[in-house]
Design a protein around this motif. Sequence first.
Motif, mmCIF file in Angstrom:
data_model
loop_
_atom_site.group_PDB
_atom_site.id
_atom_site.type_symbol
_atom_site.label_atom_id
_atom_site.label_comp_id
_atom_site.label_asym_id
_atom_site.label_seq_id
_atom_site.Cartn_x
_atom_site.Cartn_y
_atom_site.Cartn_z
ATOM 1 N N ILE A 2 0.709 -1.085 -0.057
ATOM 2 C CA ILE A 2 -0.036 0.177 -0.080
ATOM 3 C C ILE A 2 0.959 1.195 0.044
ATOM 4 C CG2 ILE A 2 -1.577 1.471 1.224
ATOM 5 C CD1 ILE A 2 -3.041 -0.897 0.068
ATOM 6 N N LEU A 3 0.540 2.188 -0.973
ATOM 7 C CA LEU A 3 1.142 3.715 -0.805
ATOM 8 C C LEU A 3 0.025 4.396 -0.612
ATOM 9 C CD1 LEU A 3 3.851 3.449 -3.928
ATOM 10 C CD2 LEU A 3 4.293 3.102 -1.328
ATOM 11 N N LEU A 4 0.428 5.797 -0.019
ATOM 12 C CA LEU A 4 -0.498 6.699 0.328
ATOM 13 C C LEU A 4 -0.048 7.846 -0.412
ATOM 14 C CD1 LEU A 4 -1.063 6.258 4.283
ATOM 15 C CD2 LEU A 4 -2.225 5.452 2.428
ATOM 16 N N VAL A 5 -0.964 8.437 -1.377
ATOM 17 C CA VAL A 5 -0.585 9.452 -2.226
ATOM 18 C C VAL A 5 -0.984 10.554 -1.578
ATOM 19 C CG1 VAL A 5 -0.896 10.244 -4.589
ATOM 20 C CG2 VAL A 5 -0.602 7.908 -4.435
ATOM 21 N N PRO A 6 -0.137 11.854 -1.451
ATOM 22 C CA PRO A 6 -0.673 12.719 -0.766
ATOM 23 C C PRO A 6 -1.491 13.894 -1.825
ATOM 24 C CG PRO A 6 1.507 13.181 -1.284
ATOM 25 C CD PRO A 6 1.217 11.778 -1.583
ATOM 26 N N VAL A 7 -2.844 14.195 -1.344
ATOM 27 C CA VAL A 7 -3.307 15.245 -2.079
ATOM 28 C C VAL A 7 -3.646 16.460 -1.499
ATOM 29 C CG1 VAL A 7 -4.437 13.221 -3.330
ATOM 30 C CG2 VAL A 7 -5.530 13.979 -1.420
ATOM 31 N N SER A 8 -4.017 17.374 -2.154
ATOM 32 C CA SER A 8 -4.563 18.869 -1.702
ATOM 33 C C SER A 8 -5.997 19.010 -2.079
ATOM 34 C CB SER A 8 -3.490 19.822 -1.948
ATOM 35 O OG SER A 8 -2.420 19.831 -1.147
ATOM 36 N N ARG A 9 -6.836 19.708 -1.500
ATOM 37 C CA ARG A 9 -8.002 20.117 -1.867
ATOM 38 C C ARG A 9 -8.179 21.519 -2.040
ATOM 39 N NH1 ARG A 9 -11.029 18.092 1.964
ATOM 40 N NH2 ARG A 9 -11.682 19.708 2.908
ATOM 41 N N PHE A 10 -8.728 21.849 -3.228
ATOM 42 C CA PHE A 10 -9.050 23.383 -3.157
ATOM 43 C C PHE A 10 -10.452 23.610 -3.359
ATOM 44 C CE2 PHE A 10 -4.529 22.452 -4.813
ATOM 45 C CZ PHE A 10 -4.022 23.487 -4.453
ATOM 46 N N HIS A 11 -11.000 24.607 -3.046
ATOM 47 C CA HIS A 11 -12.188 25.204 -3.223
ATOM 48 C C HIS A 11 -12.246 26.277 -4.316
ATOM 49 C CE1 HIS A 11 -16.410 26.082 -2.006
ATOM 50 N NE2 HIS A 11 -16.227 27.263 -1.974
ATOM 51 N N PHE A 226 0.058 -6.595 2.367
ATOM 52 C CA PHE A 226 -1.018 -6.404 2.967
ATOM 53 C C PHE A 226 -2.026 -7.753 2.515
ATOM 54 C CE2 PHE A 226 0.870 -2.575 3.891
ATOM 55 C CZ PHE A 226 0.183 -1.644 4.710
ATOM 56 N N SER A 227 -2.857 -8.147 3.422
ATOM 57 C CA SER A 227 -3.999 -8.937 2.933
ATOM 58 C C SER A 227 -4.850 -8.255 2.237
ATOM 59 C CB SER A 227 -4.562 -9.603 4.509
ATOM 60 O OG SER A 227 -5.318 -8.567 5.048
ATOM 61 N N HIS A 228 -5.614 -9.461 1.527
ATOM 62 C CA HIS A 228 -6.787 -8.960 0.881
ATOM 63 C C HIS A 228 -7.743 -8.059 1.677
ATOM 64 C CE1 HIS A 228 -9.767 -8.957 -2.403
ATOM 65 N NE2 HIS A 228 -10.644 -9.359 -1.894
ATOM 66 N N ASP A 229 -8.178 -8.402 2.683
ATOM 67 C CA ASP A 229 -9.061 -7.687 3.498
ATOM 68 C C ASP A 229 -8.539 -6.512 3.987
ATOM 69 O OD1 ASP A 229 -10.827 -9.960 3.330
ATOM 70 O OD2 ASP A 229 -10.314 -10.604 5.591
ATOM 71 N N GLU A 230 -7.213 -6.491 4.256
ATOM 72 C CA GLU A 230 -6.572 -4.988 4.450
ATOM 73 C C GLU A 230 -6.632 -4.055 3.515
ATOM 74 O OE1 GLU A 230 -3.219 -5.882 7.830
ATOM 75 O OE2 GLU A 230 -2.770 -6.681 5.942
#
Length: 526
Positions: A2-11, A226-230
Amino acid sequence: MILLVPVSRFHVTYEVGVGRPYSRLEELVCRLIAEADQPVTLTQLRDTFQVHDRLLLESVVTLVRAGWAAMDIGVGLVVTEQGRQTLSEGGRPHSTIVRKAHTSLYMERVCGLLQRETQSKLNVRTLRDLRSVMTRSDLERSLITVRNPRNSLSVGQAQGLLPHRPGEWIRRVAEPRMQTKANEFMPVAVDLSSRTVTGLPRPWEPLLSGALLREAEERAEEMREFSHDEISKLISRHPNAGPNRSAIPQNVPDPLLPGSIILLQSTDDFLTAVHRAIEQAQTSVLIMTPELNSTGVRTLEPLLKAALERGVCIDVLWGTEQGDNGEGRADLKRIAAQSAHGSIRSLRFNDRPAGTVSRMVIADSKAGRGMSGCTAVLGGFPMLDAQEPADCLLPGLLVHDPAVVAQLARAAAGWWAETPGQEFSAAIDRWRSLASRWEESTRSPLGHHRAVQPADRQTIPGDYASARVVLDVDCAMLDSESVTPEDVIVRAYPYVCASGEDEFGNIASVTLRGAVAVHLRSYPPA
């Protein structure tokens, strides 16, 4: 893994319009009716304006529907009190209905790709959400550091993702406001054995998958499987996420006016188009060049001075200096001072590098038949640079379609707003105003975009059905899109491959700042 890609939210807050302000022809017809001593007939209008009856009839119908004029059956047209009052106050009849709208856009912080929040079931998690399903060590190992350093989003980048209904057009876009600064994340599952990445929005896959696979290879030894459930808990859409409204269609390109796009196949054609655009400019010229050089400035100096003497405002947005110790800027400053009227200078330019990479000239021109005239020239030589024939990007593109030029002008205003240094509010406001005016001019009295009739296209060889303007890092994804052999992609910047890196390994989100490309779609076979 698993990798966590950082994102920014703009209004983003914006205005959309339906309808349009009266054209110059309709305003003149209204004034003629108001100033006449007796009711005006269609014959009198025809004799005065010498245009096709259809245009006059459309103008009359628009004026009557809006309540500015009335038809005295069997006699002629008369102005109403409402119309007379507006004209006496120097106003212009207006039939545009404006509504405010807002949306949220997400920018991933690896390459800088954008997506509308409601578009592709974005699976965005906060750190608090992630801590509830991941151990601290897994979370820390999975986090990807921010590689795209930009904490801002230009109006030009945002405009193509703003939802609006059929018949509406984008009238004004406020500066996007960042709400989260890379402290939200999109979990993705990376399988190195099959070379697949799961969890990305489809439009992001061509450019971002490669970067994530390389990241996973570097971390392979320290990451656990990571397992399938994770994986299912992380990759499935978050249960607390808002309702998906992806049924809102992706904005599609508007049809082009017949003959409004011309490919420039030679350097002579390109230079002729640029010189003509500047010579015929009525109030404003914008020159974007990736590099600024004294030789290029002095080559174009006579043309710039002639335009400035006519009262034209010229804005120059340059990316970097070409090793001439600031002589190019000094020449621009000299020309600005020589052409100034007192303390007012009509030539403006950024005093610090903007980092923009495209070659583009935009100019307005004298309106005809009530339409706002405009021209954009893309590619070709980098104006104000030390020009060499080998540096020419061909084919170049000459554009007269107001809807396309409006998008380019609004994008340029966004890049001006992001450029550090002195205050550019006058230039920004002027180009946004021009963009809105050109966009409005493409609308019919009933608020629908002008359509290209089949009979029109059959008489124009080599014409195109539509043009899609692509900006910044999105340009790097053009290679992965399906195009027909008859389609043409014109880039106003040096080529960057679909992997998102140039020959020196620079990330596309940096090297493609201020990039412009136009994807021309051909007509389907008859």
